[in-house]
Design a protein around this motif. Structure first.
Motif, mmCIF file in Angstrom:
data_model
loop_
_atom_site.group_PDB
_atom_site.id
_atom_site.type_symbol
_atom_site.label_atom_id
_atom_site.label_comp_id
_atom_site.label_asym_id
_atom_site.label_seq_id
_atom_site.Cartn_x
_atom_site.Cartn_y
_atom_site.Cartn_z
ATOM 1 N N ILE A 24 59.227 47.646 75.351
ATOM 2 C CA ILE A 24 60.436 48.038 74.608
ATOM 3 C C ILE A 24 60.094 49.056 73.530
ATOM 4 C CG2 ILE A 24 62.223 47.209 73.033
ATOM 5 C CD1 ILE A 24 62.131 44.530 74.577
ATOM 6 N N GLN A 25 59.030 48.799 72.785
ATOM 7 C CA GLN A 25 58.616 49.702 71.702
ATOM 8 C C GLN A 25 58.248 51.084 72.232
ATOM 9 O OE1 GLN A 25 58.599 50.291 68.522
ATOM 10 N NE2 GLN A 25 56.659 49.724 67.544
ATOM 11 N N ASN A 26 57.561 51.138 73.355
ATOM 12 C CA ASN A 26 57.040 52.408 73.859
ATOM 13 C C ASN A 26 57.950 53.122 74.841
ATOM 14 O OD1 ASN A 26 54.002 52.790 72.929
ATOM 15 N ND2 ASN A 26 54.306 50.606 73.273
ATOM 16 N N GLU A 27 58.930 52.400 75.414
ATOM 17 C CA GLU A 27 59.745 53.033 76.449
ATOM 18 C C GLU A 27 61.244 52.970 76.219
ATOM 19 O OE1 GLU A 27 58.593 51.701 80.338
ATOM 20 O OE2 GLU A 27 56.445 51.925 79.925
ATOM 21 N N LEU A 28 61.716 52.078 75.351
ATOM 22 C CA LEU A 28 63.163 51.917 75.207
ATOM 23 C C LEU A 28 63.705 52.350 73.855
ATOM 24 C CD1 LEU A 28 63.823 48.518 77.048
ATOM 25 C CD2 LEU A 28 63.840 50.843 77.947
ATOM 26 N N TYR A 79 65.447 34.671 73.835
ATOM 27 C CA TYR A 79 65.091 33.817 74.962
ATOM 28 C C TYR A 79 65.997 32.594 74.987
ATOM 29 C CZ TYR A 79 60.578 36.263 75.407
ATOM 30 O OH TYR A 79 59.586 37.193 75.591
ATOM 31 N N LYS A 80 65.886 31.821 76.047
ATOM 32 C CA LYS A 80 66.595 30.549 76.115
ATOM 33 C C LYS A 80 66.088 29.602 75.030
ATOM 34 C CE LYS A 80 68.124 30.715 80.887
ATOM 35 N NZ LYS A 80 68.257 30.006 82.185
ATOM 36 N N ALA A 81 64.837 29.764 74.615
ATOM 37 C CA ALA A 81 64.268 28.918 73.564
ATOM 38 C C ALA A 81 64.630 29.405 72.165
ATOM 39 C CB ALA A 81 62.753 28.854 73.706
ATOM 40 N N GLY A 82 65.307 30.554 72.061
ATOM 41 C CA GLY A 82 65.685 31.086 70.766
ATOM 42 C C GLY A 82 65.191 32.505 70.548
ATOM 43 N N LYS A 83 65.357 32.984 69.331
ATOM 44 C CA LYS A 83 64.965 34.347 68.976
ATOM 45 C C LYS A 83 63.509 34.364 68.517
ATOM 46 C CE LYS A 83 69.622 35.724 67.496
ATOM 47 N NZ LYS A 83 69.800 36.765 68.525
ATOM 48 N N ILE A 84 62.727 35.282 69.089
ATOM 49 C CA ILE A 84 61.316 35.404 68.723
ATOM 50 C C ILE A 84 61.077 36.792 68.119
ATOM 51 C CG2 ILE A 84 58.939 35.396 69.544
ATOM 52 C CD1 ILE A 84 60.233 32.658 69.713
ATOM 53 N N PRO A 85 60.725 36.865 66.830
ATOM 54 C CA PRO A 85 60.403 38.163 66.224
ATOM 55 C C PRO A 85 58.988 38.610 66.580
ATOM 56 C CG PRO A 85 60.369 36.426 64.557
ATOM 57 C CD PRO A 85 60.750 35.770 65.850
ATOM 58 N N VAL A 86 58.863 39.899 66.850
ATOM 59 C CA VAL A 86 57.568 40.501 67.194
ATOM 60 C C VAL A 86 57.335 41.677 66.264
ATOM 61 C CG1 VAL A 86 56.196 41.596 69.000
ATOM 62 C CG2 VAL A 86 57.856 39.824 69.602
ATOM 63 N N SER A 87 56.165 41.749 65.658
ATOM 64 C CA SER A 87 55.848 42.838 64.732
ATOM 65 C C SER A 87 54.638 43.615 65.226
ATOM 66 C CB SER A 87 55.600 42.294 63.317
ATOM 67 O OG SER A 87 54.560 41.340 63.324
ATOM 68 N N PHE A 88 54.576 44.885 64.803
ATOM 69 C CA PHE A 88 53.549 45.806 65.285
ATOM 70 C C PHE A 88 52.672 46.251 64.125
ATOM 71 C CE2 PHE A 88 57.218 46.017 67.997
ATOM 72 C CZ PHE A 88 56.692 46.013 69.281
ATOM 73 N N GLY A 121 68.917 41.649 69.089
ATOM 74 C CA GLY A 121 67.647 41.688 69.801
ATOM 75 C C GLY A 121 67.836 42.053 71.260
ATOM 76 N N TYR A 122 66.761 41.946 72.021
ATOM 77 C CA TYR A 122 66.783 42.263 73.445
ATOM 78 C C TYR A 122 66.771 40.973 74.251
ATOM 79 C CZ TYR A 122 65.769 47.104 72.194
ATOM 80 O OH TYR A 122 65.834 48.378 71.671
ATOM 81 N N ASP A 135 68.755 47.761 78.480
ATOM 82 C CA ASP A 135 67.881 48.679 77.754
ATOM 83 C C ASP A 135 68.328 48.887 76.310
ATOM 84 O OD1 ASP A 135 66.447 48.890 80.036
ATOM 85 O OD2 ASP A 135 66.971 50.962 80.510
ATOM 86 N N VAL A 136 69.430 48.259 75.906
ATOM 87 C CA VAL A 136 69.903 48.364 74.527
ATOM 88 C C VAL A 136 69.953 46.969 73.917
ATOM 89 C CG1 VAL A 136 71.214 50.462 74.932
ATOM 90 C CG2 VAL A 136 72.331 48.253 75.248
ATOM 91 N N LYS A 137 69.898 46.914 72.593
ATOM 92 C CA LYS A 137 69.886 45.640 71.888
ATOM 93 C C LYS A 137 71.214 44.906 72.039
ATOM 94 C CE LYS A 137 68.596 47.040 67.789
ATOM 95 N NZ LYS A 137 68.168 46.984 66.375
#
Length: 293
Positions: A86-90, A102-111, A60-61, A54-56
């Motif tokens: 993660i944004q709404n609960e963690l 991820y295993k495929a690498g880091k994926i940035p997500v923006s809101f 990242g997560y 639940d923590v970075k």
């Protein structure tokens, strides 16, 4: 009795009970691989995600993704749905961007709070082998005349490879009915296990592309909304200038044939010999609960 918390969301949603459903389990770092796979099979959605802590961690997560059949290194709708949870609960306060490891690498997500669309930036695409039209049409159970002549059938990857097949019409998309024996023969020696077919004709005029996606290898005969494959599609559309330009900002409809109408937003461009691919959509929370171990 031990238990873990989970939530269910609809991703690439146009309203409740549309889009692609996803189960997100939290704080699962102590779960063995076998149990994660058993849970994903029990849930039986196209994918289930497990947030390990639940923590970075390392910026990242840490997240793992399982289909009913196996773990995969990356997927699109699980990324948006997990980031939403993660944004709404963690996180203690809303943030503009998250990183999912991820295993495929880091994926940035923006809101984007204005239109509630969540965006992921996918890995830079790689383009694999071209495939024979006659062989692929036999897999799709349609005549080869339904496949575009001006654009190739190609394996593309932005983290999870997909076979991109350009069709001429919505009628052609509707006709597709996978021949499983020929499908498994096709993918036997390919990295890609999923097939995305698309058409410039759509059910709704405000949309630009209609899509269907098939991945029986992963236990997903047909997917309602596929963020990873649509990222591959976005890269393909830019590479081959499908819309006569090297930049796109389009709306994609998917899932109509299986009763899960979905809406995806694709952006992609080529800058300084580098391709940038973004896939976005809306997420709605449906339920939450506890899973007994």
């Amino acid at each position: 009795m031990m238990k873990i918390k989970y939530s269910i969301v609809d991703v690439f949603s146009q309203g409740k009970y549309t889009g692609n459903p996803l189960a997100v389990f939290k704080n699962t770092g102590n779960l063995p691989d076998k149990e994660m796979q058993q849970i994903a099979k029990e849930i039986n959605y196209s994918e289930t995600t497990f947030i390990l802590s639940d923590v970075k961690n390392t910026g990242g997560y840490d997240v793992r993704i399982f289909t009913p059949n196996e773990e995969i290194p990356f997927a699109g709708h699980p990324t948006l749905g997990t980031a939403f949870i993660i944004q709404n609960e963690l996180v203690e306060e809303p943030v503009e961007q998250l990183i999912l490891n991820y295993k495929a690498g880091k994926i940035p997500v923006s809101f984007n709070n204005q239109d509630e669309v969540i965006w992921m930036k996918q890995n830079e695409p790689t383009f694999g082998p071209l495939l024979d039209k006659k062989i692929v049409s036999d897999v799709l159970n349609i005549g080869h005349e339904y496949i575009e002549d001006d654009f190739p059938i190609q394996e593309v990857s932005t983290g999870l490879p997909s076979i991109i097949v350009p069709l001429k019409s919505l009628e052609a998309v509707k006709k597709v009915n996978i021949n499983k024996e020929k499908y498994y023969t096709l993918i036997e020696h390919l990295e890609a296990k999923g097939i995305l077919v698309f058409s410039p004709e759509t059910y709704h005029s405000e949309n630009n592309i209609n899509v269907r996606d098939f991945a029986d290898y992963y236990g997903i005969p047909e997917d309602a909304a596929t963020g990873s494959s649509n990222g591959c599609l976005a890269a393909y559309l830019v590479k081959y200038k499908y819309f006569n330009k090297s930049e796109i900002n389009i709306r994609v409809e998917q899932g109509y044939e299986i009763g899960r109408k979905s809406l995806l937003f694709l952006k992609a461009n080529e800058r300084n010999e580098k391709m940038n691919v973004y896939v976005g959509g809306r997420v709605i929370k449906i339920a939450q609960g506890e899973w007994f171990l």
